[in-house]
Enzyme design. Structure first.
Site, PDB file in Angstrom:
ATOM      1  N   TYR A  71      44.929  72.268  -6.010  1.00 50.97           N
ATOM      2  CA  TYR A  71      44.540  71.074  -5.264  1.00 50.97           C
ATOM      3  C   TYR A  71      43.941  71.415  -3.905  1.00 50.97           C
ATOM      4  O   TYR A  71      42.979  70.787  -3.462  1.00 50.97           O
ATOM      5  CB  TYR A  71      45.707  70.077  -5.153  1.00 50.97           C
ATOM      6  CG  TYR A  71      45.822  69.321  -6.452  1.00 50.97           C
ATOM      7  CD1 TYR A  71      44.999  68.225  -6.692  1.00 50.97           C
ATOM      8  CD2 TYR A  71      46.650  69.763  -7.481  1.00 50.97           C
ATOM      9  CE1 TYR A  71      45.026  67.569  -7.913  1.00 50.97           C
ATOM     10  CE2 TYR A  71      46.679  69.120  -8.698  1.00 50.97           C
ATOM     11  CZ  TYR A  71      45.863  68.024  -8.915  1.00 50.97           C
ATOM     12  OH  TYR A  71      45.871  67.400 -10.127  1.00 50.97           O
ATOM     13  N   GLN A 114      38.357  56.882 -11.365  1.00 46.46           N
ATOM     14  CA  GLN A 114      39.409  57.811 -11.786  1.00 46.46           C
ATOM     15  C   GLN A 114      39.399  59.037 -10.884  1.00 46.46           C
ATOM     16  O   GLN A 114      40.253  59.915 -11.009  1.00 46.46           O
ATOM     17  CB  GLN A 114      39.163  58.255 -13.237  1.00 46.46           C
ATOM     18  CG  GLN A 114      39.166  57.113 -14.239  1.00 46.46           C
ATOM     19  CD  GLN A 114      38.666  57.585 -15.598  1.00 46.46           C
ATOM     20  OE1 GLN A 114      39.412  58.146 -16.384  1.00 46.46           O
ATOM     21  NE2 GLN A 114      37.388  57.382 -15.870  1.00 46.46           N
ATOM     22  N   HIS A 132      43.642  56.975 -10.061  1.00 49.76           N
ATOM     23  CA  HIS A 132      44.405  58.220 -10.181  1.00 49.76           C
ATOM     24  C   HIS A 132      44.794  58.805  -8.827  1.00 49.76           C
ATOM     25  O   HIS A 132      45.132  59.979  -8.737  1.00 49.76           O
ATOM     26  CB  HIS A 132      43.619  59.251 -11.018  1.00 49.76           C
ATOM     27  CG  HIS A 132      43.463  58.846 -12.461  1.00 49.76           C
ATOM     28  ND1 HIS A 132      42.564  59.440 -13.319  1.00 49.76           N
ATOM     29  CD2 HIS A 132      44.112  57.906 -13.198  1.00 49.76           C
ATOM     30  CE1 HIS A 132      42.652  58.867 -14.514  1.00 49.76           C
ATOM     31  NE2 HIS A 132      43.575  57.933 -14.473  1.00 49.76           N
ATOM     32  N   CYS A 140      55.982  62.510  -0.895  1.00 50.03           N
ATOM     33  CA  CYS A 140      57.174  63.337  -0.795  1.00 50.03           C
ATOM     34  C   CYS A 140      57.953  63.267  -2.104  1.00 50.03           C
ATOM     35  O   CYS A 140      58.181  62.182  -2.645  1.00 50.03           O
ATOM     36  CB  CYS A 140      58.035  62.868   0.371  1.00 50.03           C
ATOM     37  SG  CYS A 140      59.570  63.801   0.509  1.00 50.03           S
ATOM     38  N   CYS A 143      61.706  61.591  -0.506  1.00 54.74           N
ATOM     39  CA  CYS A 143      61.782  60.191  -0.060  1.00 54.74           C
ATOM     40  C   CYS A 143      60.610  59.342  -0.563  1.00 54.74           C
ATOM     41  O   CYS A 143      60.567  58.138  -0.302  1.00 54.74           O
ATOM     42  CB  CYS A 143      61.885  60.127   1.463  1.00 54.74           C
ATOM     43  SG  CYS A 143      60.374  60.593   2.336  1.00 54.74           S
ATOM     44  N   CYS A 180      62.014  64.185   5.669  1.00 57.56           N
ATOM     45  CA  CYS A 180      63.226  64.619   4.968  1.00 57.56           C
ATOM     46  C   CYS A 180      63.172  66.080   4.535  1.00 57.56           C
ATOM     47  O   CYS A 180      64.093  66.581   3.907  1.00 57.56           O
ATOM     48  CB  CYS A 180      63.484  63.719   3.763  1.00 57.56           C
ATOM     49  SG  CYS A 180      62.375  64.033   2.385  1.00 57.56           S
ATOM     50  N   SER A 219      34.372  60.881 -19.566  1.00 53.18           N
ATOM     51  CA  SER A 219      34.404  61.288 -20.968  1.00 53.18           C
ATOM     52  C   SER A 219      35.109  60.250 -21.837  1.00 53.18           C
ATOM     53  O   SER A 219      35.102  60.375 -23.064  1.00 53.18           O
ATOM     54  CB  SER A 219      35.112  62.644 -21.094  1.00 53.18           C
ATOM     55  OG  SER A 219      36.412  62.554 -20.545  1.00 53.18           O
ATOM     56  N   ASN A 243      25.619  58.295 -18.613  1.00 58.07           N
ATOM     57  CA  ASN A 243      26.236  59.597 -18.867  1.00 58.07           C
ATOM     58  C   ASN A 243      25.168  60.508 -19.480  1.00 58.07           C
ATOM     59  O   ASN A 243      24.089  60.044 -19.869  1.00 58.07           O
ATOM     60  CB  ASN A 243      27.431  59.425 -19.828  1.00 58.07           C
ATOM     61  CG  ASN A 243      28.410  60.601 -19.797  1.00 58.07           C
ATOM     62  OD1 ASN A 243      28.010  61.765 -19.821  1.00 58.07           O
ATOM     63  ND2 ASN A 243      29.699  60.296 -19.758  1.00 58.07           N
ATOM     64  N   GLU A 245      25.690  61.957 -22.235  1.00 53.21           N
ATOM     65  CA  GLU A 245      25.805  61.623 -23.661  1.00 53.21           C
ATOM     66  C   GLU A 245      26.698  60.390 -23.783  1.00 53.21           C
ATOM     67  O   GLU A 245      27.568  60.187 -22.943  1.00 53.21           O
ATOM     68  CB  GLU A 245      26.425  62.797 -24.423  1.00 53.21           C
ATOM     69  CG  GLU A 245      27.806  63.123 -23.874  1.00 53.21           C
ATOM     70  CD  GLU A 245      28.290  64.531 -24.200  1.00 53.21           C
ATOM     71  OE1 GLU A 245      27.485  65.351 -24.650  1.00 53.21           O
ATOM     72  OE2 GLU A 245      29.489  64.773 -23.995  1.00 53.21           O
TER      73      GLU A 245
END
Ligand code: BJW
Ligand code: ZN
Length: 269
Positions: A71, A114, A132, A140, A143, A180, A219, A243, A245
């Site tokens: 990430y 998304q 998403h 967290c 908490c 926390c 997709s 797209n 396709e």
């Protein structure tokens, strides 16, 4: 196979102009021309890992260091990229359809994405629903507090993540909660996790009432977003896909082939 869609721009423009309620569902393909890799296909490999193998709670449980590196690599990459003509065309279109910040006016264009890259909002779009989540938010694991986070790097141990060497970062050097002190995670929706129920219910309402759904750069493999187009088509609404396709086979729909950074500005100059 018999083509059951049309690519007639004039006919589509007429339907768009007559539509009151329009939803654009976007996926990784809309950010491809910004240089952000897609999830599946060519862009889907990170180091030796399949992106789909990292975007799940079990992977984070097993190896939070690896998942955080995945990430953080993408956060830092996206920070160097910009919205492309597809994002910009949608933002411009929204301003035409509803010049003010809207909450479901008579005529609207909502963006349901998304993607977790925030490129729609950086393009100036309002009325974006991030189904998403976002890579620029943390949650967290203790908490559950959600916070924006644009720090680059997010924490010193995650500086200069590359595509090549995998570091083993000790757990205590991964991002932790200020409140926390538990481990933070990206505020994104992984496989087998639930979408935010409030956002999802709102999107279901939009999908149930819209006249026209634009399906852009996805997709159509991932549930529940892949149910939206069939739902609109079943009600007799129009679906228009952008797209490389076609990913949906629906009656009465449009398909505009090619990179959406080219097709969208051509249709909406
Ligand atoms: C271009 C282009 C250009 C390229 N121009 N186009 C078995 C059967 C059915 C379902 C399931 C099953 N087992 C489990 C499930 C459910 C599961 C699921 O769908 N799995 C399937 C994959 C099998 N779904 C879930 O678990 C979801 N949760 C859920 O359903 O809970 C129940 C519930 C529902 C509703 C309310 C409450 C509860 C959660 C799914 C979470 C998905 N998470 C990820 C990671 C997010 C964080 C991150 O980014 O790291 O989301 S996975 C990944 O896939 C990411 C994407 O948003 C998502 C969709 O991918 P997308 O955007 O379509 O990208 P690609 O790469 O797949 O496609 C790119 C497309 O662009 C291609 O078509 C290209 O051709 C095109 N393209 N260049 C135009 N220039
Ligand atoms: Zn906490």
């Amino acid at each position: 196979p018999k083509r059951n869609y049309s690519s007639d721009v004039a006919k589509f423009r007429k339907i768009f102009d007559q539509s009151q309620r329009v939803v654009a569902l976007t996926g990784a393909g809309i950010s491809a021309e910004s240089g952000v890799p897609t999830f599946r296909g060519d862009g889907g490999l990170w180091r030796q890992h399949q992106a789909t193998d990292l975007a799940n709670p079990e992977a984070f449980e097993r190896d939070p260091s690896l998942v955080w590196q995945f990430y953080e690599y993408r956060r830092q990459l996206v920070a160097t990229k910009s919205p492309n003509n597809a994002h910009l065309t949608l933002a411009k279109l929204q301003k035409k359809v509803h010049p003010t910040e809207l909450v479901r006016q008579e005529k609207y264009l909502y963006i349901v994405t998304q993607n977790v890259d925030e490129l729609h909002s950086r393009a100036g779009s309002r009325a974006v629903i991030e189904l998403h989540g976002s890579m620029f938010k943390t949650r967290c694991t203790g908490c559950k507090k959600v916070k924006e986070n644009y720090n680059n790097p997010i924490t010193p141990a995650l500086a200069n993540i590359t595509e090549i060497d995998e570091k083993k970062i000790p757990r205590d050097q991964l991002p932790h909660c200020e409140l926390c002190n538990q481990l933070l995670r990206p505020h994104v929706v992984w496989f087998n996790e639930s979408l935010n129920p409030r956002d999802f219910e709102f999107v279901v309402e939009l999908i149930n009432e819209c006249d026209l759904l634009l399906v852009i750069g996805t997709s159509s493999l991932v549930h529940p977003a892949n149910m939206f187009a069939p739902n609109v088509a079943r009600r007799g609404g129009t679906v228009a896909e952008f797209n490389l396709e076609p990913t949906t086979k629906l009656k009465k729909s449009f398909f505009f082939p090619g990179p959406c950074g080219e097709s969208l500005p051509k249709i909406f100059p």
